[in-house]
Design a protein around this motif. Structure first.
Motif, PDB file in Angstrom:
ATOM      1  N   UNK A 393      -5.300  -6.235 -38.677  1.00 26.34           N
ATOM      2  CA  UNK A 393      -5.563  -7.275 -38.138  1.00 26.34           C
ATOM      3  C   UNK A 393      -4.407  -7.811 -37.325  1.00 26.34           C
ATOM      4  N   UNK A 394      -3.138  -7.695 -38.231  1.00 31.60           N
ATOM      5  CA  UNK A 394      -1.904  -7.990 -37.479  1.00 31.60           C
ATOM      6  C   UNK A 394      -1.451  -7.349 -36.196  1.00 31.60           C
ATOM      7  N   UNK A 395      -1.585  -5.943 -36.466  1.00 32.57           N
ATOM      8  CA  UNK A 395      -1.758  -5.147 -35.139  1.00 32.57           C
ATOM      9  C   UNK A 395      -2.593  -5.582 -33.974  1.00 32.57           C
ATOM     10  N   UNK A 396      -3.739  -5.958 -34.412  1.00 33.00           N
ATOM     11  CA  UNK A 396      -4.609  -6.490 -33.255  1.00 33.00           C
ATOM     12  C   UNK A 396      -4.207  -7.939 -32.549  1.00 33.00           C
ATOM     13  N   UNK A 397      -3.700  -8.751 -33.411  1.00 30.66           N
ATOM     14  CA  UNK A 397      -3.156 -10.065 -33.052  1.00 30.66           C
ATOM     15  C   UNK A 397      -2.137  -9.736 -32.239  1.00 30.66           C
ATOM     16  N   UNK A 398      -1.028  -8.736 -32.571  1.00 30.58           N
ATOM     17  CA  UNK A 398       0.207  -8.642 -31.916  1.00 30.58           C
ATOM     18  C   UNK A 398      -0.439  -8.081 -30.229  1.00 30.58           C
ATOM     19  N   UNK A 399      -1.230  -7.266 -30.286  1.00 28.87           N
ATOM     20  CA  UNK A 399      -1.971  -6.926 -28.971  1.00 28.87           C
ATOM     21  C   UNK A 399      -2.587  -7.869 -28.332  1.00 28.87           C
ATOM     22  N   UNK A 400      -3.262  -8.649 -28.811  1.00 29.74           N
ATOM     23  CA  UNK A 400      -3.894  -9.691 -28.226  1.00 29.74           C
ATOM     24  C   UNK A 400      -2.842 -10.697 -27.528  1.00 29.74           C
ATOM     25  N   UNK A 401      -1.998 -11.183 -28.419  1.00 28.05           N
ATOM     26  CA  UNK A 401      -0.735 -12.038 -27.595  1.00 28.05           C
ATOM     27  C   UNK A 401      -0.209 -11.249 -26.481  1.00 28.05           C
ATOM     28  N   UNK A 402       0.142 -10.070 -26.557  1.00 27.59           N
ATOM     29  CA  UNK A 402       0.536  -9.341 -25.289  1.00 27.59           C
ATOM     30  C   UNK A 402      -0.258  -9.463 -24.163  1.00 27.59           C
ATOM     31  N   UNK A 403      -1.646  -9.229 -24.351  1.00 32.61           N
ATOM     32  CA  UNK A 403      -2.649  -9.247 -23.260  1.00 32.61           C
ATOM     33  C   UNK A 403      -2.462 -10.795 -22.771  1.00 32.61           C
ATOM     34  N   UNK A 404      -2.515 -11.773 -23.595  1.00 29.20           N
ATOM     35  CA  UNK A 404      -2.635 -13.225 -23.249  1.00 29.20           C
ATOM     36  C   UNK A 404      -1.052 -13.379 -22.396  1.00 29.20           C
ATOM     37  N   UNK A 405      -0.212 -13.000 -22.719  1.00 30.03           N
ATOM     38  CA  UNK A 405       0.941 -12.991 -21.962  1.00 30.03           C
ATOM     39  C   UNK A 405       0.646 -12.614 -20.643  1.00 30.03           C
ATOM     40  N   UNK A 406       0.083 -11.297 -20.469  1.00 27.96           N
ATOM     41  CA  UNK A 406      -0.151 -10.649 -19.050  1.00 27.96           C
ATOM     42  C   UNK A 406      -0.874 -11.635 -18.212  1.00 27.96           C
ATOM     43  N   UNK A 407      -1.776 -12.229 -19.101  1.00 31.69           N
ATOM     44  CA  UNK A 407      -2.799 -13.210 -18.232  1.00 31.69           C
ATOM     45  C   UNK A 407      -2.108 -14.425 -17.634  1.00 31.69           C
ATOM     46  N   UNK A 408      -1.305 -15.055 -18.471  1.00 29.95           N
ATOM     47  CA  UNK A 408      -0.499 -15.985 -18.179  1.00 29.95           C
ATOM     48  C   UNK A 408       0.435 -15.603 -16.869  1.00 29.95           C
TER      49      UNK A 408
END
Length: 452
Positions: A393-408
């Motif tokens: 889950x920690x790895x997934x959350x890290x990936x999700x945060x990076x995807x959100x940063x790309x969206x921003x």
């Protein structure tokens, strides 16, 4: 007027471009693009929440690691305790001296559990009567926002009541189911000399029954007090195994069970391997009235954990269903002495166990330790599964945060190269516009001089 208007327009574009270059954003406020600014702000908020979730997962992972390391250390101590108890079964051994060693192991286990603390949490040594005690520890693993804007959290749950080893609260009670009688070999099958642990790779872990090797055991129960003979040799194994010169542990277990099924003990006793690979004979029925013992007889030439030649086995007894204090794995009541008084894995004394009753009590304590080892192993397995879930889950959350940063970035970030080039061009245009305005002003002065 035209020159002045042109200069004002250039200055406005220059201010906007300068702001983009300095902030790195083409949408830095709602006035730049209300829709994009709103979406980017919501995603930034989500990322802040995800960052907190990641921190929570880190703390949870630390707590699980601490508990697992404590369990692993105590599991080793229990295995050492099991070996000491097995030594105490031998004739002539001073059980008082063995008890001194066991006391040290018990103290070490208690100290290990008490010091397994992470972020103020101890999952191995608890007090369930304490107001702050929670039987389930929830680690925040993620969050989601539905269409109405409601935020929901997901958790990784660790059931402390299933892994606790010590519990200072003795007021609660739990129902303990009836158990079967079990006898265990002294060590794992693959570590016995018959299974050639130091042999070549082709034969390591297998036994040779191609010659005169014979397993001859006598299994006794409360219904077969004289014993039922179980014999395995080349003749008996030829049709049951692939190669009598390389009999595997699973083939041996199957052969033993087939032999048992052909006797009066069919449906009453089974053979299997425990979690450490030791040969185990289990009475199918449960309750204190059920017993099982395995003797080695004169013709037995292969030691599979119950000796060779003539050797009487210890009688193991089942236990009736009962109610006991709902404490931890190690400090819950594990049994009672023949002379009276209860004991637990955390607190028993073999120094006064003598005679037939003493041997029976010691055998029961060994069985209790074996069951405790199985429970601690199961607790470690559960913690390992929780750790895997938390790390994933920690790895997934890290990936999700990076995807959100790309969206921003896609929504609000400026193209710095383009904006820098545009800034240089606008600065040049500004200079030209100032010169044009200056020329325009000087031209009107020349016209006025004609009227003087």
């Amino acid at each position: 007027m035209t020159a002045l208007t042109t200069l004002k327009g250039i200055n406005q574009q220059l201010d906007m471009t300068s702001n983009r270059v300095s902030t790195g954003q083409r949408v830095s406020s709602a006035s730049d693009n209300a829709a994009y600014w709103s979406i980017a702000t919501a995603v930034r908020t989500d990322n802040a929440s995800l960052s907190a979730v990641k921190d929570s997962l880190g703390l949870g992972s630390s707590a699980v690691d601490t508990a697992y390391n404590g369990l692993n250390s105590i599991l080793t101590d229990l295995q050492n305790m099991r070996a000491k108890l097995q030594t105490a079964m031998q004739p002539g051994v001073d059980r008082a001296k063995v008890q001194t060693e066991i006391d040290a192991i018990q103290n070490k286990m208690s100290s290990t559990a008490a010091s397994s603390v992470s972020s103020g949490q101890n999952w191995l040594s608890v007090n369930s009567a304490d107001a702050s005690y929670l039987k389930d520890r929830n680690v925040v693993a993620g969050f989601s926002r539905d269409s109405s804007g409601t935020v929901n959290f997901s958790y990784v749950t660790v059931n402390v009541s299933n892994i606790k080893l010590y519990d200072a609260n003795s007021s609660t009670s739990v129902d303990v189911p009836a158990t079967s009688a079990q006898v265990f070999a002294t060590q794992s099958l693959t570590s016995m000399a018959a299974f050639r642990p130091a042999g070549a790779a082709a034969v390591k872990g297998t036994a040779d029954f191609s010659g005169a090797q014979t397993i001859d055991l006598l299994i006794k129960t409360e219904t077969a007090t004289a014993g039922v003979a179980i014999t395995l040799n080349k003749a008996a194994l030829t049709a049951a195994v692939k190669d009598t010169a390389k009999v595997t542990t699973s083939e041996l277990i199957d052969a033993l069970n087939n032999q048992i099924a052909s006797t009066a003990l069919k449906g009453e006793v089974t053979a299997s391997l425990d979690s450490t690979g030791r040969l185990t004979f289990t009475r199918v029925d449960t309750g204190a009235g059920n017993t099982v013992a395995v003797d080695s007889v004169t013709t037995n030439t292969v030691d599979i954990g119950f000796g060779s030649g003539v050797k009487a086995g210890v009688v193991a007894k089942g236990a009736d269903a009962t109610t006991t204090s709902g404490r931890g794995i190690l400090d819950s009541q594990a049994g009672s002495y023949t002379a009276g008084g209860a004991y637990s894995i955390a607190d028993f004394d073999i120094s006064t166990l003598v005679g037939t009753n003493g041997d029976a009590d010691l055998s029961a304590i060994i069985t209790a330790v074996d069951k405790a080892i199985a429970k601690v192993t199961d607790a470690g397995t559960k913690l390992g599964a929780s750790k895997t879930q938390i790390d994933g889950q920690s790895s997934f959350v890290d990936t999700l945060m990076k995807a959100n940063n790309r969206t921003i970035g896609t929504l609000v970030d400026a193209d710095i190269e383009e904006e820098s080039t545009k800034l240089k061009a606008l600065q040049t245009q500004q200079q030209l516009a100032v010169q044009a305005l200056s020329i325009a002003n000087s031209g009107s002065q020349n016209v006025l001089s004609l009227f003087r």
